[in-house]
Write a protein that holds these residues in place. Structure first.
Motif, PDB file in Angstrom:
ATOM      1  N   TYR A  21      12.582 -23.711  33.925  1.00  0.00           N
ATOM      2  CA  TYR A  21      12.776 -23.761  32.470  1.00  0.00           C
ATOM      3  C   TYR A  21      14.256 -23.630  32.113  1.00  0.00           C
ATOM      4  CZ  TYR A  21       7.789 -22.640  32.472  1.00  0.00           C
ATOM      5  OH  TYR A  21       6.426 -22.659  32.688  1.00  0.00           O
ATOM      6  N   ASN A  22      14.740 -24.514  31.248  1.00  0.00           N
ATOM      7  CA  ASN A  22      16.060 -24.333  30.632  1.00  0.00           C
ATOM      8  C   ASN A  22      15.999 -23.208  29.608  1.00  0.00           C
ATOM      9  OD1 ASN A  22      17.309 -26.481  31.909  1.00  0.00           O
ATOM     10  ND2 ASN A  22      17.011 -27.918  30.211  1.00  0.00           N
ATOM     11  N   LEU A  23      17.088 -22.426  29.524  1.00  0.00           N
ATOM     12  CA  LEU A  23      17.201 -21.386  28.495  1.00  0.00           C
ATOM     13  C   LEU A  23      18.564 -21.528  27.821  1.00  0.00           C
ATOM     14  CD1 LEU A  23      16.013 -18.255  30.532  1.00  0.00           C
ATOM     15  CD2 LEU A  23      14.619 -19.750  29.084  1.00  0.00           C
ATOM     16  N   GLY A  24      18.576 -21.815  26.532  1.00  0.00           N
ATOM     17  CA  GLY A  24      19.852 -21.944  25.828  1.00  0.00           C
ATOM     18  C   GLY A  24      19.627 -22.001  24.336  1.00  0.00           C
ATOM     19  N   SER A  25      20.736 -22.269  23.619  1.00  0.00           N
ATOM     20  CA  SER A  25      20.658 -22.270  22.155  1.00  0.00           C
ATOM     21  C   SER A  25      20.405 -23.675  21.597  1.00  0.00           C
ATOM     22  CB  SER A  25      21.976 -21.744  21.578  1.00  0.00           C
ATOM     23  OG  SER A  25      23.000 -22.693  21.835  1.00  0.00           O
ATOM     24  N   GLU A  26      20.519 -24.678  22.457  1.00  0.00           N
ATOM     25  CA  GLU A  26      20.346 -26.095  22.090  1.00  0.00           C
ATOM     26  C   GLU A  26      21.465 -26.608  21.182  1.00  0.00           C
ATOM     27  OE1 GLU A  26      16.085 -25.946  20.836  1.00  0.00           O
ATOM     28  OE2 GLU A  26      15.736 -26.991  22.727  1.00  0.00           O
ATOM     29  N   GLN A  27      22.594 -25.866  21.184  1.00  0.00           N
ATOM     30  CA  GLN A  27      23.786 -26.314  20.435  1.00  0.00           C
ATOM     31  C   GLN A  27      24.995 -26.106  21.332  1.00  0.00           C
ATOM     32  OE1 GLN A  27      24.077 -23.780  17.056  1.00  0.00           O
ATOM     33  NE2 GLN A  27      22.119 -24.465  16.233  1.00  0.00           N
ATOM     34  N   SER A  28      26.010 -26.969  21.162  1.00  0.00           N
ATOM     35  CA  SER A  28      27.223 -26.695  21.944  1.00  0.00           C
ATOM     36  C   SER A  28      28.396 -26.394  21.019  1.00  0.00           C
ATOM     37  CB  SER A  28      27.557 -27.868  22.874  1.00  0.00           C
ATOM     38  OG  SER A  28      28.057 -28.961  22.155  1.00  0.00           O
ATOM     39  N   HIS A  29      29.303 -25.575  21.537  1.00  0.00           N
ATOM     40  CA  HIS A  29      30.555 -25.238  20.847  1.00  0.00           C
ATOM     41  C   HIS A  29      31.694 -25.522  21.819  1.00  0.00           C
ATOM     42  CE1 HIS A  29      28.661 -22.993  17.524  1.00  0.00           C
ATOM     43  NE2 HIS A  29      27.782 -22.615  18.442  1.00  0.00           N
ATOM     44  N   SER A  30      32.826 -26.001  21.278  1.00  0.00           N
ATOM     45  CA  SER A  30      33.977 -26.198  22.172  1.00  0.00           C
ATOM     46  C   SER A  30      34.616 -24.832  22.457  1.00  0.00           C
ATOM     47  CB  SER A  30      35.003 -27.122  21.515  1.00  0.00           C
ATOM     48  OG  SER A  30      35.604 -26.467  20.421  1.00  0.00           O
ATOM     49  N   ILE A  31      35.353 -24.783  23.562  1.00  0.00           N
ATOM     50  CA  ILE A  31      36.053 -23.537  23.905  1.00  0.00           C
ATOM     51  C   ILE A  31      37.135 -23.276  22.845  1.00  0.00           C
ATOM     52  CG2 ILE A  31      37.322 -22.323  25.730  1.00  0.00           C
ATOM     53  CD1 ILE A  31      34.299 -23.019  26.300  1.00  0.00           C
ATOM     54  N   ARG A  32      37.655 -24.358  22.262  1.00  0.00           N
ATOM     55  CA  ARG A  32      38.606 -24.160  21.157  1.00  0.00           C
ATOM     56  C   ARG A  32      37.954 -23.406  19.990  1.00  0.00           C
ATOM     57  NH1 ARG A  32      43.436 -25.786  20.066  1.00  0.00           N
ATOM     58  NH2 ARG A  32      43.508 -27.272  21.771  1.00  0.00           N
ATOM     59  N   GLU A  33      36.687 -23.719  19.694  1.00  0.00           N
ATOM     60  CA  GLU A  33      35.981 -22.981  18.630  1.00  0.00           C
ATOM     61  C   GLU A  33      35.829 -21.506  18.988  1.00  0.00           C
ATOM     62  OE1 GLU A  33      32.676 -26.135  18.326  1.00  0.00           O
ATOM     63  OE2 GLU A  33      32.158 -24.632  16.819  1.00  0.00           O
ATOM     64  N   VAL A  34      35.533 -21.235  20.275  1.00  0.00           N
ATOM     65  CA  VAL A  34      35.447 -19.834  20.731  1.00  0.00           C
ATOM     66  C   VAL A  34      36.778 -19.145  20.452  1.00  0.00           C
ATOM     67  CG1 VAL A  34      35.248 -18.352  22.780  1.00  0.00           C
ATOM     68  CG2 VAL A  34      33.748 -20.352  22.533  1.00  0.00           C
ATOM     69  N   LEU A  35      37.857 -19.816  20.847  1.00  0.00           N
ATOM     70  CA  LEU A  35      39.203 -19.251  20.666  1.00  0.00           C
ATOM     71  C   LEU A  35      39.490 -19.016  19.183  1.00  0.00           C
ATOM     72  CD1 LEU A  35      42.035 -18.613  21.875  1.00  0.00           C
ATOM     73  CD2 LEU A  35      42.601 -21.021  21.535  1.00  0.00           C
ATOM     74  N   ASP A  36      39.252 -20.033  18.365  1.00  0.00           N
ATOM     75  CA  ASP A  36      39.587 -19.911  16.936  1.00  0.00           C
ATOM     76  C   ASP A  36      38.767 -18.809  16.265  1.00  0.00           C
ATOM     77  OD1 ASP A  36      41.430 -21.892  17.202  1.00  0.00           O
ATOM     78  OD2 ASP A  36      40.149 -23.498  16.411  1.00  0.00           O
ATOM     79  N   THR A  37      37.487 -18.697  16.642  1.00  0.00           N
ATOM     80  CA  THR A  37      36.630 -17.656  16.026  1.00  0.00           C
ATOM     81  C   THR A  37      37.147 -16.272  16.403  1.00  0.00           C
ATOM     82  OG1 THR A  37      34.786 -19.182  16.231  1.00  0.00           O
ATOM     83  CG2 THR A  37      34.232 -16.887  15.729  1.00  0.00           C
ATOM     84  N   LEU A  38      37.505 -16.090  17.674  1.00  0.00           N
ATOM     85  CA  LEU A  38      38.020 -14.783  18.104  1.00  0.00           C
ATOM     86  C   LEU A  38      39.380 -14.487  17.470  1.00  0.00           C
ATOM     87  CD1 LEU A  38      36.977 -14.823  21.873  1.00  0.00           C
ATOM     88  CD2 LEU A  38      36.151 -13.229  20.130  1.00  0.00           C
TER      89      LEU A  38
END
Ligand code: GDD
Length: 274
Positions: free
Chosen positions: A194-211
């Motif tokens: 079984y796959n387990l995930g959120s079914e959405q992707s975010h770029s690593i740039r978005e991770v950086l900008d949010t933090l």
């Protein structure tokens, strides 16, 4: 509840513990999970992840035990996915492009093999990226959050060193993933994956900008070539319909809240450390 500390490479220790506990459920989470560490020492990751699981299963068989066993694979097994294959289903070809991914394919297929050959009730999962408090350095979110927390505390120059920001990943909160593991082991079909995930992707740039937006001090950004990898998976995003149909599981944590919790965790940890 009892805690036994040991090494899965040590079969004698495993035999003693399993003979005493005689488990009916096993969540096999012990593995080397960081991709940069696998590039730095491929043999260690392959040996540790594959032989650790093999020892566990072999000792269970020697003792005549057949617990329900959860084997943890990875979204990284899919590797070089083509854009038209997104979102990724469990039937997608596996095209691993780093040693960690190969170790996870081996764990995944060892689980399948022992289900087929010995009828062990093994359920396999392929979790996509998951984040949360207490995740250690070596993964992108704690790597960034730790640097921000150290900059806020004046323990690190206010410059955040980063690797590849263009990759896209499917992030869930570890607390949702742990819930999914329990459901998978209790309600998953033995032999299935079984796959387990959120079914959405975010770029690593978005991770950086949010933090960075959560930072209490201004922090600059600097590329760090040592954080780039010999090869990279451009995008991973899950289709979890198989698991949802079986268990009804859905993630509950929001991406931004998980990032905030990780940053707060690192603030506390940095404040405690000398
Ligand atoms: N670790 C790290 N550190 N990654 C960085 C950094 C950095 O400073 N800067 C950019 N990245 C990029 C990586 O190049 C990669 O594209 C992305 O951020 C995510 O890196 P990781 O957090 O290390 O995760 P991963 O996708 O390689 O692997 C994770 O997910 C798998 C499931 O998809 C791990 O958690 C695995 O254990 C897991 O199986």
């Amino acid at each position: 509840m009892r805690l036994f500390l040991g090494d899965l490479a040590d079969r004698e220790w495993l035999r003693q513990v399993l003979a005493e506990v005689r488990p009916d459920h096993v969540y096999h989470l012990a593995a080397q999970a960081a991709v940069p560490a696998a590039w730095a020492s491929p043999g260690t990751t392959l040996t540790n992840n594959i032989l650790g699981q093999l020892n566990l299963i072999e000792v269970l068989l020697e003792l005549g035990l057949a617990p329900r066993l959860l084997v943890i694979g990875s979204a990284d097994e899919y590797g070089l996915v083509q854009p038209h294959e997104l979102p990724i289903r469990e039937t997608n070809p596996l095209r691993p492009n780093n040693p960690y991914a190969v170790s996870k394919i081996a764990q995944d297929y060892l689980g399948y093999q022992y289900f087929l050959s010995h009828h062990l009730p093994i359920v396999r999962v392929r979790p996509f990226n998951h984040i949360g408090p207490r995740q250690g350095p070596g993964f992108v979110v704690p790597d960034f959050a730790k640097q921000i927390a150290e900059a806020e505390a004046g323990k690190h120059p206010p410059v955040l060193r980063v690797g590849n920001l263009t990759a896209r990943r499917d992030f869930s909160d570890v607390r949702d993933i742990v819930h999914a593991y329990v459901l998978a082991l209790e309600r998953g079909e033995p032999g299935e994956v079984y796959n387990l995930g959120s079914e959405q992707s975010h770029s690593i740039r978005e991770v950086l900008d949010t933090l960075l937006a959560l930072s209490r001090v201004p922090v600059g950004v600097e590329p760090d070539p040592s954080r780039l990898r010999p090869s990279e998976v451009p995008e991973l995003v899950s289709d979890c319909s198989r698991f949802r149909a079986r268990t009804g599981w859905r993630p509950t944590y929001r991406f931004e809240d998980s990032l905030r919790d990780v940053l707060n965790y690192w603030r506390e940890r940095v404040a405690r450390e000398p």
